[in-house]
Structures are given as C-alpha cells and as structure tokens.
Motif scaffolding. Sequence first.
Motif, PDB file in Angstrom:
ATOM      1  N   ALA A   1      -4.452   6.507 -13.271  1.00 55.49           N
ATOM      2  CA  ALA A   1      -5.226   7.476 -14.040  1.00 55.49           C
ATOM      3  C   ALA A   1      -6.433   8.008 -13.279  1.00 55.49           C
ATOM      4  O   ALA A   1      -7.041   8.986 -13.713  1.00 55.49           O
ATOM      5  CB  ALA A   1      -5.700   6.837 -15.347  1.00 55.49           C
ATOM      6  N   ARG A   2      -6.779   7.394 -12.175  1.00 49.24           N
ATOM      7  CA  ARG A   2      -7.945   7.808 -11.417  1.00 49.24           C
ATOM      8  C   ARG A   2      -7.946   7.066 -10.086  1.00 49.24           C
ATOM      9  O   ARG A   2      -7.162   6.127  -9.890  1.00 49.24           O
ATOM     10  CB  ARG A   2      -9.258   7.505 -12.165  1.00 49.24           C
ATOM     11  N   LEU A   3      -8.816   7.486  -9.185  1.00 48.51           N
ATOM     12  CA  LEU A   3      -9.140   6.689  -8.018  1.00 48.51           C
ATOM     13  C   LEU A   3     -10.401   5.887  -8.320  1.00 48.51           C
ATOM     14  O   LEU A   3     -11.273   6.335  -9.091  1.00 48.51           O
ATOM     15  CB  LEU A   3      -9.374   7.570  -6.796  1.00 48.51           C
ATOM     16  N   THR A   4     -10.517   4.720  -7.726  1.00 49.56           N
ATOM     17  CA  THR A   4     -11.730   3.933  -7.876  1.00 49.56           C
ATOM     18  C   THR A   4     -12.868   4.581  -7.091  1.00 49.56           C
ATOM     19  O   THR A   4     -12.647   5.407  -6.207  1.00 49.56           O
ATOM     20  CB  THR A   4     -11.505   2.505  -7.369  1.00 49.56           C
TER      21      THR A   4
ATOM     22  N   ASN B   1       1.320  -1.546 -10.939  1.00 50.94           N
ATOM     23  CA  ASN B   1       0.442  -1.091 -12.020  1.00 50.94           C
ATOM     24  C   ASN B   1       1.189  -1.025 -13.357  1.00 50.94           C
ATOM     25  O   ASN B   1       0.955  -0.132 -14.174  1.00 50.94           O
ATOM     26  CB  ASN B   1      -0.179   0.281 -11.692  1.00 50.94           C
ATOM     27  N   ASN B   2       2.120  -1.963 -13.549  1.00 49.82           N
ATOM     28  CA  ASN B   2       2.940  -2.020 -14.764  1.00 49.82           C
ATOM     29  C   ASN B   2       3.735  -0.741 -14.997  1.00 49.82           C
ATOM     30  O   ASN B   2       4.068  -0.405 -16.132  1.00 49.82           O
ATOM     31  CB  ASN B   2       2.059  -2.314 -15.993  1.00 49.82           C
ATOM     32  N   GLY B   3       4.035  -0.059 -13.902  1.00 43.85           N
ATOM     33  CA  GLY B   3       4.826   1.161 -14.018  1.00 43.85           C
ATOM     34  C   GLY B   3       4.077   2.326 -14.610  1.00 43.85           C
ATOM     35  O   GLY B   3       4.687   3.344 -14.964  1.00 43.85           O
TER      36      GLY B   3
ATOM     37  N   GLY C   1     -15.517   2.346 -18.303  1.00 45.87           N
ATOM     38  CA  GLY C   1     -14.507   1.306 -18.267  1.00 45.87           C
ATOM     39  C   GLY C   1     -14.401   0.755 -16.866  1.00 45.87           C
ATOM     40  O   GLY C   1     -15.044   1.236 -15.927  1.00 45.87           O
ATOM     41  N   ALA C   2     -13.579  -0.242 -16.708  1.00 49.17           N
ATOM     42  CA  ALA C   2     -13.446  -0.935 -15.433  1.00 49.17           C
ATOM     43  C   ALA C   2     -13.142   0.043 -14.303  1.00 49.17           C
ATOM     44  O   ALA C   2     -12.416   1.025 -14.493  1.00 49.17           O
ATOM     45  CB  ALA C   2     -12.339  -1.980 -15.525  1.00 49.17           C
ATOM     46  N   ASP C   3     -13.697  -0.240 -13.136  1.00 48.54           N
ATOM     47  CA  ASP C   3     -13.486   0.616 -11.974  1.00 48.54           C
ATOM     48  C   ASP C   3     -12.129   0.281 -11.359  1.00 48.54           C
ATOM     49  O   ASP C   3     -12.017  -0.283 -10.266  1.00 48.54           O
ATOM     50  CB  ASP C   3     -14.623   0.398 -10.963  1.00 48.54           C
ATOM     51  N   GLU C   4     -11.082   0.655 -12.093  1.00 47.09           N
ATOM     52  CA  GLU C   4      -9.706   0.394 -11.695  1.00 47.09           C
ATOM     53  C   GLU C   4      -8.881   1.664 -11.852  1.00 47.09           C
ATOM     54  O   GLU C   4      -9.291   2.598 -12.560  1.00 47.09           O
ATOM     55  CB  GLU C   4      -9.093  -0.735 -12.541  1.00 47.09           C
ATOM     56  N   ILE C   5      -7.706   1.688 -11.230  1.00 48.75           N
ATOM     57  CA  ILE C   5      -6.900   2.906 -11.233  1.00 48.75           C
ATOM     58  C   ILE C   5      -6.265   3.196 -12.585  1.00 48.75           C
ATOM     59  O   ILE C   5      -5.820   4.329 -12.828  1.00 48.75           O
ATOM     60  CB  ILE C   5      -5.799   2.854 -10.158  1.00 48.75           C
TER      61      ILE C   5
ATOM     62  N   GLY D   1       0.783  -1.226   0.000  1.00 47.92           N
ATOM     63  CA  GLY D   1       0.000   0.000   0.000  1.00 47.92           C
ATOM     64  C   GLY D   1       0.812   1.272   0.000  1.00 47.92           C
ATOM     65  O   GLY D   1       0.316   2.315   0.449  1.00 47.92           O
ATOM     66  N   LYS D   2       2.021   1.245  -0.525  1.00 46.64           N
ATOM     67  CA  LYS D   2       2.840   2.450  -0.619  1.00 46.64           C
ATOM     68  C   LYS D   2       2.489   3.185  -1.920  1.00 46.64           C
ATOM     69  O   LYS D   2       2.734   2.674  -3.020  1.00 46.64           O
ATOM     70  CB  LYS D   2       4.329   2.108  -0.575  1.00 46.64           C
ATOM     71  N   VAL D   3       1.940   4.371  -1.782  1.00 45.15           N
ATOM     72  CA  VAL D   3       1.451   5.104  -2.950  1.00 45.15           C
ATOM     73  C   VAL D   3       2.586   5.438  -3.906  1.00 45.15           C
ATOM     74  O   VAL D   3       2.398   5.461  -5.130  1.00 45.15           O
ATOM     75  CB  VAL D   3       0.714   6.383  -2.502  1.00 45.15           C
ATOM     76  N   PHE D   4       3.793   5.693  -3.380  1.00 38.09           N
ATOM     77  CA  PHE D   4       4.893   6.060  -4.277  1.00 38.09           C
ATOM     78  C   PHE D   4       5.277   4.908  -5.209  1.00 38.09           C
ATOM     79  O   PHE D   4       5.980   5.118  -6.192  1.00 38.09           O
ATOM     80  CB  PHE D   4       6.110   6.547  -3.477  1.00 38.09           C
ATOM     81  N   ARG D   5       4.787   3.681  -4.918  1.00 43.22           N
ATOM     82  CA  ARG D   5       4.988   2.548  -5.825  1.00 43.22           C
ATOM     83  C   ARG D   5       3.767   2.322  -6.720  1.00 43.22           C
ATOM     84  O   ARG D   5       3.664   1.286  -7.372  1.00 43.22           O
ATOM     85  CB  ARG D   5       5.271   1.266  -5.028  1.00 43.22           C
ATOM     86  N   TYR D   6       2.837   3.258  -6.746  1.00 33.65           N
ATOM     87  CA  TYR D   6       1.586   3.125  -7.487  1.00 33.65           C
ATOM     88  C   TYR D   6       0.756   1.964  -6.942  1.00 33.65           C
ATOM     89  O   TYR D   6      -0.044   1.356  -7.676  1.00 33.65           O
ATOM     90  CB  TYR D   6       1.824   2.927  -8.982  1.00 33.65           C
ATOM     91  N   ASP D   7       0.936   1.659  -5.678  1.00 32.69           N
ATOM     92  CA  ASP D   7       0.170   0.618  -5.009  1.00 32.69           C
ATOM     93  C   ASP D   7      -0.958   1.311  -4.246  1.00 32.69           C
ATOM     94  O   ASP D   7      -0.828   1.644  -3.071  1.00 32.69           O
ATOM     95  CB  ASP D   7       1.090  -0.161  -4.067  1.00 32.69           C
ATOM     96  N   VAL D   8      -2.064   1.534  -4.940  1.00 30.88           N
ATOM     97  CA  VAL D   8      -3.147   2.370  -4.423  1.00 30.88           C
ATOM     98  C   VAL D   8      -4.324   1.494  -4.017  1.00 30.88           C
ATOM     99  O   VAL D   8      -4.971   0.866  -4.862  1.00 30.88           O
ATOM    100  CB  VAL D   8      -3.582   3.414  -5.476  1.00 30.88           C
ATOM    101  N   LYS D   9      -4.617   1.464  -2.737  1.00 28.87           N
ATOM    102  CA  LYS D   9      -5.727   0.677  -2.241  1.00 28.87           C
ATOM    103  C   LYS D   9      -7.062   1.372  -2.528  1.00 28.87           C
ATOM    104  O   LYS D   9      -7.130   2.595  -2.636  1.00 28.87           O
ATOM    105  CB  LYS D   9      -5.577   0.460  -0.735  1.00 28.87           C
TER     106      LYS D   9
END
Length: 496
Positions: A459-462, A453-455, A483-487, A79-87
């Motif tokens: 693009a958005r928050l869910t 997130n494949n680097g 589109g899918a409710d994904e970041i 869950g570290k945002v700087f790694r694009y790991d957005v919960k």
Amino acid sequence: MKRNIYQLIPLIILLAITMAGCKKGFVDLNTDPNGTPNALPQQLLAPALVNTVSINMLRARNFNNELMQVTVDPGDSEGKVFRYDVKRTWADYTWNGWYTQLTNFKDIYNIASQPLTYNKTYMGISLICQSWIYSMLTDTYGDVPYFDSNKGKDGNFTPVFDKQKDIYLDIFKKLEQADTLLNGAANVNGGSDPIYNGNASKWRKFGNTLYLRLLLRVSGKAEASANVIAKIKDIVDTNPTLYPLMASNDDAAVLRWNGVGALTSPFIGGVREQDWRQPSIAEFFINNLNRWADPRLTANRWSIATYQGGYVGAPSGYAPGEGVDHKSYFLSTTSTTTLMNDPLMGNIMNYSELQFILAEAAAKGWIAGSAEAYYKAGVQSGITFWIPTFATPIDTYLATGDIAWNEAGSLDDKMEQIHLQKYYSMFWTDFEQWFEYRRTGHPVLPKGNGLRNNGIMPARLTYPVYVQSANPTNYTAAVAAQGADEINTNVWWQKP
C-alpha cells in the motif's frame, strides 16, 4: 542546482543525488544554477523536468512494472518486487530525488514572483509541477513533509509530516491558482521547456487534467467525496471554459527524448543493454494484448521479442523453486527506436488517461455524457498515442477483442473494463498503475503462489531509514498518526 532540501541529509547523499541528477547540454541554458545566486526560471525548469521524469522512468522500470505485472525479473533470490518482497531501501531514491527537484520548482516560483523577474507563466508551471511531485510523494509514502518541506536554507531541517488529506486540499488550491495564472498568460522561452515548448495554454490544460486525476484519487473518501464530485462536475460540465482540458494526444504532457544532449533517455547509459533484456514480460500484460490482437503488441514501437514464434509472458508471483523460463522481453537494440530511447517514454499524463477518468465519472453518474463514448475515445487515443497511423474503426477493434462496452454490466464490471484499458494508457508512467490499482482494485491481477505480504498488494513505501534518525520527533508523530511504517499500512485515501 540548489541543494537545500527540506532536511539535513549527510553530505555524501546530497552530493550523490546532485551529481547523478544534474544533466547538461541545454542550448542557451548552460549557466550553472549551483554557482550563481541569480538563476532564472528559464535556467531551472528544463533540468528539473528532465531529472524528475528520469527518476520516474527508472523506478517505473524496476518497481511499478514488477508490482503491476508488466514485467517479471526472474529468479529465486530475496527482494523480488514481483513477489511483493519490498526492501526498505526502495524508499530512498524517489524520496531524495523528488524532494531535491521540489527545491528547484519552488525556486522557479519564488524567482518568477519577484518584481524584477515577474512572470505568471513560470509561476503557474511551477505550481503544476509542485502539485505533480507532491502527489507522487504522498501517494507513495502517505503523510509526508509538505508545508514545511524544502526550507533547509531557512534553517528548518526537521519538518513536520503533514496529513495526506491536508496535502491534497492544498494541492487543489495550487492547481486552482495555476489555472488563474495561466489564463491568457504569455508563452515563455521554448528552449526552457522540453514538454510544451513554452506554450502556456497547453500547460494550463495539463494542470486542469492533473486536477481531475487527483480529484478522482480521493473521491472514495466519505468526508471528501461530496466536494470532490461537485468539483469534477464543475470542471467538466458547469464551467469547462474556465478549466480547459487536454483536447487530443497533441496536448499530452510528454517530455520527448530526442537524443540530443540532456534530452537523452535515462535508459541510455543508465541501464546496460543486457540488464534491460533481463526481465521477462509478464503473462498478464502480454496475454491481454494477444487476445485483443492489439497493434501495440506487434508494432515495432514497443519492440517486443518473440518466444518460440509468438509473444509469451512469464507468470508473476511464482514461488522460488518453481522454475520459470525467460520468455518475451523488451528489445534493447539501440540502432533503431526501442523503448530504451523512444521519445514517448517521458510520458507524464496523456489524453487517453483523461478519457478513462471521464468514463469512470460518467459511469458513476457524476458528469453528463456517455461512459461508452469516453471509453471508446480512451481506447482509441491510447493506441494512436503510440501508433498515429492506426485506422481500424474502434468498434471493429473492440468487437475483435471482445472488449466492447457493456452498458448492462454492473458498476464493478464497468470499472474493470475502464481500468484494464487505463492500465495500458499509463504504461511506464511513474507509479500511476500502482496508485490506481490501490484506489480501485482494478484491473484484477492474477496472484501467484510465491507472493509475500500475505498476498496483499503493498500500500505504500516505507520512509527512508535515515529519516528516523535525522527527524525522529516528527517521524514518530507521523507513524503514530498514520500507522506502522510498513508497506501494508494504507494511506488516507485507501482507508474506508
């Protein structure tokens, strides 16, 4: 304040939001709007502004700054945002907070439009603030409830999600209407307005400057670009007297925290000092300032701690297990002014950002004027916003940092120059750095080995999880359309 937000949310959430968001202490504004059916605009405006800016600052700290390499919250946990790991839980706070405050801004308009309480200035201010919040909502989530939102007291708890294109078109109508309302409008109670002290003219300038920000944001869409570019030219070149813009840093939209009562920074009491110092400043953010010998780096205003005798940043996006030292960080000592209590941290939009908007428009040939001149004005006003005494000739500063305008460069080169500087002008300004990066791809950010997130930059928050159960039909329709409710699902203005 009134709590009838746009859809049914469990009572415990409503109570938590309201209790956390309400601030007291405004002189002569101590009537509780929650307890009276006769709340007036001058009672609602200041708390709504304070609460909105507080939401923005808190989320800028731990979301935008981590994504955009201002800071790095070190650690190897999930869950570290700087790694694009957005919960998915990141979605709730801004969604709930912004929609709650929209109720109050809409109440301001509705009350100010009644015959007995008619006031054009409060109506215009309300429309500007609604446009500002709705733009943040749609730029963060994409398609969101707009036309039917905030109608809980009318029994509508399951609003339709509107397309981002339609939202933007109506925001533009609101800003046109606000400009008309505020043209020649009287000033209002200064105590009700912690941004412009009731000055109608300054609100009008802010509204039109915000208009340019949002026009530029959708200018890449083929179906909108011709009208958008024509409107930008209309505002800047053709009819500037009809659309007055910010003229200096004095016109900046800033909720200045003076430390008195409710005008106390949300970081004071809301963030522990040891937590404030926890994130390291990112290499990208600090290395540019080092290279430019930038006075904002060494000035006490930003209060950056040194590391082994210098200003040293931590790499962003590093992989778990690589091991990164905690390096320079923002100081938290509150006996003096630091970013924890600095009055300028309540920035909504400033003059420097406007100059970079104009620089981009001029570089693309949309308006008259020199892109170089706008660029220089943007850099200089970005520094003097924080350091009014800065007196180094701007050409000297630019030459020292090897960032003088390159007229011979490609448009992409010019965009990188403009947006690297714009990145600093939007320092700690809600999610604006993230929005503009998503729009332009600038400034170019280094990518670490540990990105998720494949680097790809999110693009958005869910949407908040509870929306799926509280408003399932319209949620499903929104996902089918967008589109899918994904970041990594692009919002409308990001799509080709």
